[in-house]
Design a protein around this motif. Structure first.
Motif, mmCIF file in Angstrom:
data_model
loop_
_atom_site.group_PDB
_atom_site.id
_atom_site.type_symbol
_atom_site.label_atom_id
_atom_site.label_comp_id
_atom_site.label_asym_id
_atom_site.label_seq_id
_atom_site.Cartn_x
_atom_site.Cartn_y
_atom_site.Cartn_z
ATOM 1 N N VAL A 261 -8.703 59.318 -35.566
ATOM 2 C CA VAL A 261 -9.959 60.077 -35.619
ATOM 3 C C VAL A 261 -9.815 61.367 -34.816
ATOM 4 O O VAL A 261 -9.320 61.355 -33.686
ATOM 5 N N VAL A 262 -10.260 62.474 -35.431
ATOM 6 C CA VAL A 262 -10.307 63.772 -34.751
ATOM 7 C C VAL A 262 -11.746 64.294 -34.833
ATOM 8 O O VAL A 262 -12.393 64.180 -35.876
ATOM 9 N N ALA A 272 -13.785 60.587 -22.397
ATOM 10 C CA ALA A 272 -14.185 59.256 -21.948
ATOM 11 C C ALA A 272 -14.482 58.313 -23.109
ATOM 12 O O ALA A 272 -14.851 57.159 -22.881
ATOM 13 N N PHE A 273 -14.362 58.791 -24.364
ATOM 14 C CA PHE A 273 -14.500 57.890 -25.504
ATOM 15 C C PHE A 273 -13.393 56.833 -25.429
ATOM 16 O O PHE A 273 -12.387 57.009 -24.714
ATOM 17 N N THR A 278 -9.138 62.880 -29.663
ATOM 18 C CA THR A 278 -8.485 64.133 -30.066
ATOM 19 C C THR A 278 -9.548 65.000 -30.739
ATOM 20 O O THR A 278 -10.269 64.530 -31.617
ATOM 21 N N THR A 279 -9.642 66.267 -30.343
ATOM 22 C CA THR A 279 -10.736 67.091 -30.848
ATOM 23 C C THR A 279 -10.384 68.567 -30.782
ATOM 24 O O THR A 279 -9.402 68.959 -30.148
ATOM 25 N N VAL A 280 -11.195 69.380 -31.438
ATOM 26 C CA VAL A 280 -11.017 70.835 -31.441
ATOM 27 C C VAL A 280 -11.897 71.428 -30.346
ATOM 28 O O VAL A 280 -13.111 71.165 -30.302
ATOM 29 N N VAL A 317 -5.134 67.219 -27.989
ATOM 30 C CA VAL A 317 -4.630 65.935 -28.495
ATOM 31 C C VAL A 317 -4.780 64.866 -27.419
ATOM 32 O O VAL A 317 -4.280 65.000 -26.305
ATOM 33 N N ARG A 318 -5.486 63.777 -27.799
ATOM 34 C CA ARG A 318 -5.649 62.640 -26.892
ATOM 35 C C ARG A 318 -5.205 61.369 -27.615
ATOM 36 O O ARG A 318 -4.386 61.454 -28.541
ATOM 37 N N GLU A 319 -5.751 60.229 -27.241
ATOM 38 C CA GLU A 319 -5.200 58.954 -27.719
ATOM 39 C C GLU A 319 -5.831 58.433 -29.012
ATOM 40 O O GLU A 319 -5.494 57.319 -29.446
#
Length: 326
Positions: A261-262, A272-273, A278-280, A317-319
């Motif tokens: 999911v982005v 903290a989700f 991962t997001t813009v 970019v995260r997990e």
């Protein structure tokens, strides 16, 4: 002012410079003048200053909704940038972005003596030729495609969506499903168009997007109905991504092992989700700074500018993203 000058041992012109926030006064003299002002209870008369300079040191803000994260961050950025420039803001919410509502908002702000106006309208309203801003009052528009007629500042919506989609493709996902924002939203439309163009350029299948309304609740509802065969989702904002992730967890699907999911926005809570999203990233502070900078330029030059200023976006970019299961 004369009394302050006498007590501080300076000229009235120096007191005026300090009162108006000008920087051409040395620190020791400024401190002496401020101490004299405090001792005498002196307060600059803003009405008299406006009569003299023709400026009210006030900026009006017209916006249609206070409920979305992006709009609130943009408003916060504008308020901060305005305060740093020595301006206050007057907020004028409108329920429906029509020409009539816009005209009423402009009239009311003009009556409240503002020097210029920032417009935050999520819908395509200002993209239509029948919406005309009144002449004579400087204005800057955020989140619109009206750059050929007005001064516009916006984040790079298209590049952000491309980065999100390409990231998932590069991880090896066959395609990327899109949880879109409202069709009436300029930003949502740009993100959807860029998502689709990125898939087409990669030769990847394009599934029909599902439209939400920016809320956690809409992301949750759509997540409950998501096709189990889908392995990657680009949500048009972080709040819908959060609702989607909750629904996937409830369905027993693992993120990112089963579904990557982005999101979009990089709200403070995104890290903290579970897992961290991962997001813009949108630089709302820079959007606010650029907007006020350009608006003040129009105010000072008494000319209305045109053209669009684009503030870059970036992918964080995260997990919540990973290659699909083998």
């Amino acid at each position: 002012m004369a009394e302050v000058a006498q007590l501080a041992g300076v000229s009235s012109q120096t007191v005026s410079r300090v009162a108006n926030g000008l920087t051409n006064v040395d620190t020791a003299t400024r401190d002496r003048v401020l101490a004299a002002m405090e001792e005498l209870g002196y307060r600059p008369n803003s009405a008299a200053r406006a009569l003299k300079t023709g400026r009210f040191q006030s900026i009006g803000v017209i916006m249609t909704t206070l409920s979305t994260y992006g709009n609130m961050r943009t408003l916060d950025a504008i308020a901060t940038a305005s305060a740093q420039a020595g301006y206050s803001i007057t907020l004028m919410p409108i329920s429906v972005p029509t020409q009539g509502e816009m005209a009423v908002a402009f009239t009311r702000l003009s009556e409240q003596a503002v020097d210029g106006i920032a417009i935050i309208i999520e819908a395509h309203t200002l993209d239509n030729s029948d919406i005309i801003l009144p002449p004579g009052l400087p204005a800057v528009i955020l989140d619109s495609d009206a750059g050929d007629r007005y001064t516009v500042v916006d984040a790079d919506q298209a590049e952000g969506a491309r980065l999100a989609t390409q990231h998932l493709l590069d991880l090896g996902h066959e395609t990327v499903f899109h949880l879109a924002g409202p069709e009436s939203s300029f930003s949502a439309s740009h993100r959807t168009d860029s998502w689709r163009a990125t898939l087409l350029a990669a030769g990847a299948p394009v599934l029909p997007p599902v439209v939400g309304d920016w809320t956690v609740e809409s992301g949750y509802r759509l997540g409950l109905e998501l096709d189990p065969a889908i392995t990657a989702v680009f949500a048009a904002n972080d709040q819908m991504a959060l609702g989607l992730m909750r629904a996937l967890h409830e369905r027993g699907l693992s993120i990112p092992e089963d579904v990557s999911v982005v999101g979009f926005d990089d709200m403070a809570e995104a890290q903290a989700f579970w897992p961290p999203l991962t997001t813009v990233h949108q630089d709302f502070a820079e959007i606010g700074r650029r907007s006020i900078q350009m608006l003040l330029h129009e105010i000072e030059d008494s000319t209305r500018g045109v053209g669009t200023t684009i503030v870059p976006t970036s992918l964080v970019v995260r997990e919540s993203t990973a290659p699909p299961r083998a």
